[in-house]
Design a protein around this motif. Structure first.
Motif, PDB file in Angstrom:
ATOM      1  N   VAL A  18      35.369  62.506  35.498  1.00 30.25           N
ATOM      2  CA  VAL A  18      34.002  63.001  35.317  1.00 30.25           C
ATOM      3  C   VAL A  18      33.071  61.884  34.848  1.00 30.25           C
ATOM      4  O   VAL A  18      31.969  61.702  35.383  1.00 30.25           O
ATOM      5  CB  VAL A  18      33.980  64.181  34.325  1.00 30.25           C
ATOM      6  CG1 VAL A  18      32.547  64.602  34.032  1.00 30.25           C
ATOM      7  CG2 VAL A  18      34.784  65.353  34.882  1.00 30.25           C
ATOM      8  N   ARG A  24      41.222  63.872  33.898  1.00 30.72           N
ATOM      9  CA  ARG A  24      40.043  64.725  34.064  1.00 30.72           C
ATOM     10  C   ARG A  24      38.803  64.114  33.421  1.00 30.72           C
ATOM     11  O   ARG A  24      37.719  64.139  33.993  1.00 30.72           O
ATOM     12  CB  ARG A  24      40.322  66.115  33.474  1.00 30.72           C
ATOM     13  CG  ARG A  24      41.365  66.920  34.246  1.00 30.72           C
ATOM     14  CD  ARG A  24      41.706  68.196  33.520  1.00 30.72           C
ATOM     15  NE  ARG A  24      42.300  67.924  32.211  1.00 30.72           N
ATOM     16  CZ  ARG A  24      42.537  68.849  31.291  1.00 30.72           C
ATOM     17  NH1 ARG A  24      42.204  70.107  31.509  1.00 30.72           N
ATOM     18  NH2 ARG A  24      43.096  68.520  30.143  1.00 30.72           N
ATOM     19  N   PHE A  25      38.980  63.589  32.234  1.00 28.31           N
ATOM     20  CA  PHE A  25      37.853  62.990  31.510  1.00 28.31           C
ATOM     21  C   PHE A  25      37.330  61.759  32.247  1.00 28.31           C
ATOM     22  O   PHE A  25      36.125  61.601  32.463  1.00 28.31           O
ATOM     23  CB  PHE A  25      38.305  62.623  30.093  1.00 28.31           C
ATOM     24  CG  PHE A  25      37.199  62.193  29.178  1.00 28.31           C
ATOM     25  CD1 PHE A  25      36.552  63.105  28.366  1.00 28.31           C
ATOM     26  CD2 PHE A  25      36.801  60.862  29.118  1.00 28.31           C
ATOM     27  CE1 PHE A  25      35.534  62.709  27.512  1.00 28.31           C
ATOM     28  CE2 PHE A  25      35.791  60.458  28.277  1.00 28.31           C
ATOM     29  CZ  PHE A  25      35.151  61.382  27.470  1.00 28.31           C
ATOM     30  N   LEU A  40      28.189  73.370  25.129  1.00 28.49           N
ATOM     31  CA  LEU A  40      27.521  73.899  26.315  1.00 28.49           C
ATOM     32  C   LEU A  40      28.095  75.259  26.710  1.00 28.49           C
ATOM     33  O   LEU A  40      27.369  76.146  27.175  1.00 28.49           O
ATOM     34  CB  LEU A  40      27.645  72.904  27.469  1.00 28.49           C
ATOM     35  CG  LEU A  40      26.911  71.573  27.276  1.00 28.49           C
ATOM     36  CD1 LEU A  40      27.175  70.649  28.448  1.00 28.49           C
ATOM     37  CD2 LEU A  40      25.406  71.800  27.102  1.00 28.49           C
ATOM     38  N   PHE A  41      29.413  75.399  26.515  1.00 25.87           N
ATOM     39  CA  PHE A  41      30.058  76.679  26.815  1.00 25.87           C
ATOM     40  C   PHE A  41      29.488  77.767  25.880  1.00 25.87           C
ATOM     41  O   PHE A  41      29.198  78.899  26.301  1.00 25.87           O
ATOM     42  CB  PHE A  41      31.567  76.548  26.632  1.00 25.87           C
ATOM     43  CG  PHE A  41      32.354  77.698  27.181  1.00 25.87           C
ATOM     44  CD1 PHE A  41      32.853  77.681  28.467  1.00 25.87           C
ATOM     45  CD2 PHE A  41      32.591  78.830  26.390  1.00 25.87           C
ATOM     46  CE1 PHE A  41      33.577  78.746  28.972  1.00 25.87           C
ATOM     47  CE2 PHE A  41      33.304  79.902  26.878  1.00 25.87           C
ATOM     48  CZ  PHE A  41      33.809  79.866  28.174  1.00 25.87           C
ATOM     49  N   GLU A  48      31.272  68.309  23.321  1.00 24.18           N
ATOM     50  CA  GLU A  48      30.055  68.608  24.069  1.00 24.18           C
ATOM     51  C   GLU A  48      30.264  69.756  25.053  1.00 24.18           C
ATOM     52  O   GLU A  48      29.395  70.611  25.216  1.00 24.18           O
ATOM     53  CB  GLU A  48      29.573  67.352  24.822  1.00 24.18           C
ATOM     54  CG  GLU A  48      28.834  66.355  23.952  1.00 24.18           C
ATOM     55  CD  GLU A  48      27.507  66.918  23.435  1.00 24.18           C
ATOM     56  OE1 GLU A  48      26.877  67.719  24.149  1.00 24.18           O
ATOM     57  OE2 GLU A  48      27.100  66.546  22.319  1.00 24.18           O
ATOM     58  N   SER A  49      31.424  69.772  25.707  1.00 23.55           N
ATOM     59  CA  SER A  49      31.690  70.851  26.668  1.00 23.55           C
ATOM     60  C   SER A  49      31.768  72.198  25.939  1.00 23.55           C
ATOM     61  O   SER A  49      31.293  73.226  26.444  1.00 23.55           O
ATOM     62  CB  SER A  49      32.982  70.582  27.438  1.00 23.55           C
ATOM     63  OG  SER A  49      34.072  70.460  26.554  1.00 23.55           O
ATOM     64  N   ALA A  50      32.339  72.215  24.717  1.00 25.59           N
ATOM     65  CA  ALA A  50      32.418  73.459  23.950  1.00 25.59           C
ATOM     66  C   ALA A  50      31.034  73.934  23.516  1.00 25.59           C
ATOM     67  O   ALA A  50      30.728  75.142  23.532  1.00 25.59           O
ATOM     68  CB  ALA A  50      33.322  73.263  22.726  1.00 25.59           C
ATOM     69  N   ARG A  53      37.289  57.664  24.405  1.00 25.34           N
ATOM     70  CA  ARG A  53      37.470  59.114  24.360  1.00 25.34           C
ATOM     71  C   ARG A  53      38.298  59.459  23.121  1.00 25.34           C
ATOM     72  O   ARG A  53      39.415  58.975  22.969  1.00 25.34           O
ATOM     73  CB  ARG A  53      38.204  59.561  25.629  1.00 25.34           C
ATOM     74  CG  ARG A  53      38.774  60.963  25.593  1.00 25.34           C
ATOM     75  CD  ARG A  53      39.708  61.144  26.790  1.00 25.34           C
ATOM     76  NE  ARG A  53      40.223  62.499  26.902  1.00 25.34           N
ATOM     77  CZ  ARG A  53      41.049  62.880  27.880  1.00 25.34           C
ATOM     78  NH1 ARG A  53      41.445  62.011  28.793  1.00 25.34           N
ATOM     79  NH2 ARG A  53      41.475  64.123  27.933  1.00 25.34           N
ATOM     80  N   GLU A  67      36.610  64.645  23.038  1.00 22.04           N
ATOM     81  CA  GLU A  67      36.740  65.021  24.436  1.00 22.04           C
ATOM     82  C   GLU A  67      36.267  66.431  24.760  1.00 22.04           C
ATOM     83  O   GLU A  67      35.840  66.706  25.879  1.00 22.04           O
ATOM     84  CB  GLU A  67      38.193  64.849  24.882  1.00 22.04           C
ATOM     85  CG  GLU A  67      39.175  65.635  24.045  1.00 22.04           C
ATOM     86  CD  GLU A  67      40.609  65.263  24.337  1.00 22.04           C
ATOM     87  OE1 GLU A  67      41.494  66.025  23.915  1.00 22.04           O
ATOM     88  OE2 GLU A  67      40.847  64.244  24.972  1.00 22.04           O
ATOM     89  N   THR A  68      36.313  67.365  23.774  1.00 25.43           N
ATOM     90  CA  THR A  68      35.935  68.751  24.072  1.00 25.43           C
ATOM     91  C   THR A  68      34.680  69.209  23.343  1.00 25.43           C
ATOM     92  O   THR A  68      34.244  70.340  23.535  1.00 25.43           O
ATOM     93  CB  THR A  68      37.080  69.714  23.699  1.00 25.43           C
ATOM     94  OG1 THR A  68      37.380  69.553  22.306  1.00 25.43           O
ATOM     95  CG2 THR A  68      38.320  69.437  24.532  1.00 25.43           C
TER      96      THR A  68
END
Length: 597
Positions: A418, A414-415, A529-530, A525-527, A501, A522-523
């Motif tokens: 993207v 997945r990483f 933004l969430f 930046e996504s966290a 990563r 791995e999580t």
């Protein structure tokens, strides 16, 4: 089996290996190259040296497999589209060079007083350049994939294909052979065509599914066996069809050049290719009959010099006619001025057909072998006396084959999927490898080209183009595997930028200490933004939510840098750092929790 027989059976390979292990490093150390080391070692241990071996022919027959595997690996580098782009060099430049060189060498043979038959056999044998020696020298110099190297490779491929019609011509020249009927001749042609079509069909429809099944079994030795089976099977098919083994191996390589498994196959074949090619050079050194040279030394020495000069001159003329620069033309002329391994095959066929006798065969063989021995020496002298302009002329050949991109991505989960989007949308050449067969198959369905390969294997990294990559992105989801890959890359490819990563904060700290160029959890930046999206959903304004997110990002950066600095400080004092020992620090760095990103 008796102890003596067993001892004798082990003695031969031990002597061969010892000769190579001793001679090659010495010759490379003094700047004479590995090829000359193998040739000299073969001469020393052969029938006319210490006579450890009495029959060099049997060794050469086995060692020809090294040439077969070499051409297979060349084929792997030649995507059909790239091969098509070289058609002018293969058939245009190759044909012109062969014609002019053959005429010049035929004139040399006639000038020495030989009959036209002997002069023709000697000329056509000598015109076939040694693929093994030239490719080895190109590889040592790093020129194989450069424009001037690609032109030489194209000419060598054309010369290798010539052995088939030349053997047919020798059969027609036989004074006492029964000329084939027209029907049998057409039958031979038909068999050859069927064999080529069968190989193409098998390569296109069967090989990828076969390797996919074997890769799923996770049995590395079976993958290696399958790679050898493909090479030897293709060579055997061409041989029994009356064609060249080398041609079969090359075609098999071209068919697999677009395969998902090409890097894995290349890494598995490379060790066998190297050993067998070294054995071939040892065999060539052994085959130099010093008694023949001693009895006919004036003829052989003068013929070697005359034929090498004539061939080099014609190669230079052709290169200049085709608008090659003077330094590159001179380099090509000296590099390709020798006879080749296929000359031995042609001379043996001519002897069997009674076109030449054993004495002539021995003289011609000695001439070719001496030319092969002299080639590395001439190259070294040329390099010492003349410094060619290293600026390459890029006109005429597109050397980008898409297999050694500017960026190598390891891991396409997945990483990786993207992060690759921006690269694939740009003009950057990208190579992607992964060891998950199901993922690779699914990626193919949506248009991604992912090659099979374990990034933790150094040979796979080499085969995937890590040595040419400007950046290597490690996107695997296993931190231990990522650490192993990083260690390999930093040691073997120090000039590549390494981006990794990271699994969590602890892993990030480890990667920073490993001196990677960039790492990201791995999580994280996504966290962030969430969380920002959740703030906006709770009624917080866009500006305030963005400011809060940026503040957290900056605070985390400071915390992380403090941890790195604290680890370095305590490590220098020989004390293990604990982030809860300082009240001041604790206000900025909370104790690590399970799952901390």
């Amino acid at each position: 089996m008796s102890a003596e027989a067993h001892s004798f059976g082990l003695l031969s390979p031990v002597i061969l290996l010892a000769a190579a292990v001793i001679a090659v490093p010495i010759f490379k150390r003094i700047g004479l190259g590995s090829v000359l080391g193998y040739l000299t070692a073969g001469l020393i241990i052969g029938p006319f040296g210490f006579a450890f071996f009495s029959d060099s022919t049997s060794i050469l027959h086995i060692a020809e497999l090294g040439i077969v595997m070499y051409l297979f690996l060349i084929g792997l580098e030649m995507k059909p589209s790239h091969l098509w782009s070289l058609r002018r060099e293969i058939f245009g430049l190759g044909t012109l060079q062969i014609i002019l060189c053959s005429l010049a060498l035929l004139g040399v043979g006639l000038a020495f007083g030989f009959s036209w038959q002997i002069a023709f056999i000697g000329a056509t044998g000598f015109v076939l350049t040694s693929t093994a020696i030239v490719m080895q020298l190109l590889g040592d110099r790093g020129d194989t994939n450069k424009p001037r190297g690609q032109k030489i490779v194209a000419i060598l491929l054309f010369e290798d294909l010539l052995i088939v019609p030349l053997l047919a011509i020798v059969a027609f020249m036989s004074p006492d052979s029964v000329v084939e009927s027209v029907s049998s001749r057409w039958q031979s042609i038909g068999i050859g065509i069927v064999a080529i079509v069968g190989l193409i069909v098998a390569g296109y429809w069967l090989l990828n599914p076969l390797f996919r099944i074997l890769a799923a079994s996770k049995a590395r030795e079976v993958m290696t066996a399958a790679a050898l089976l493909v090479v030897l099977g293709a060579a055997l098919l061409m041989q029994v069809s009356g064609l060249s083994m080398a041609m079969g191996a090359f075609l098999a390589g071209v068919l697999l050049s677009e395969s998902t498994f090409r890097h894995q196959i290349e890494a598995d074949i490379e060790p066998f290719r190297g050993i067998l090619l070294g054995l071939f050079f040892l065999g060539v050194g052994m085959s130099l009959n010093l008694s023949v040279v001693a009895n006919n030394w004036q003829l052989i020495i003068s013929a070697v010099l005359a034929m090498m000069t004539a061939k080099a001159l014609m190669i230079y003329v052709v290169a200049r006619i085709t608008k090659t620069s003077h330094p590159d033309a001179l380099d090509r002329a000296l590099l390709m001025a020798q006879g080749g391994e296929f000359a031995f095959v042609l001379f043996a066929a001519a002897t069997s057909a009674h076109v030449i006798d054993e004495t002539i065969k021995s003289n011609l063989t000695a001439i070719v072998v001496l030319s092969m021995v002299l080639t590395p020496v001439v190259g070294i002298i040329f390099k010492k006396l003349y410094k060619p302009n290293q600026q390459q002329n890029l006109d005429g050949i597109d050397v980008a084959n898409g297999l050694s991109g500017n960026v190598l991505i390891i891991g396409f989960g997945r990483f990786g999927q993207v992060m690759s989007q921006s690269l694939l949308a740009s003009t950057v050449d990208v190579t992607i490898i992964d060891s998950d067969i199901k993922m690779i198959k699914n990626a193919e369905k949506i248009g991604f080209k992912v090659y099979y390969g374990d990034g933790a294997r150094l040979d796979i990294l080499h085969a995937s183009g890590a040595g040419n990559a400007q950046a290597i992105a490690v996107c695997v989801d296993d931190k231990d595997a990522a650490n192993q890959i990083v260690t390999l890359i930093k040691h073997e490819f120090p000039f590549a930028k390494v981006l990794v990563r990271a699994y969590d904060r602890e892993h990030s700290l480890h990667l920073v200490k490993a001196d990677v160029d960039f790492q990201i959890r791995e999580t994280f930046e996504s966290a962030l933004l969430f969380g920002e999206a959740t703030l906006k959903a709770a009624g917080v304004s866009q500006t305030e939510a963005s400011n809060i997110t940026q503040e957290i990002r900056e605070r985390e950066k400071i915390r992380f840098e403090m941890e790195v600095s604290a680890d370095d400080l305590y490590a220098s004092l020989g004390v293990r750092y604990n982030n809860t020992t300082s009240k001041t620090t604790k206000t900025l760095i909370e104790p690590k929790q399970d799952g901390d990103i």
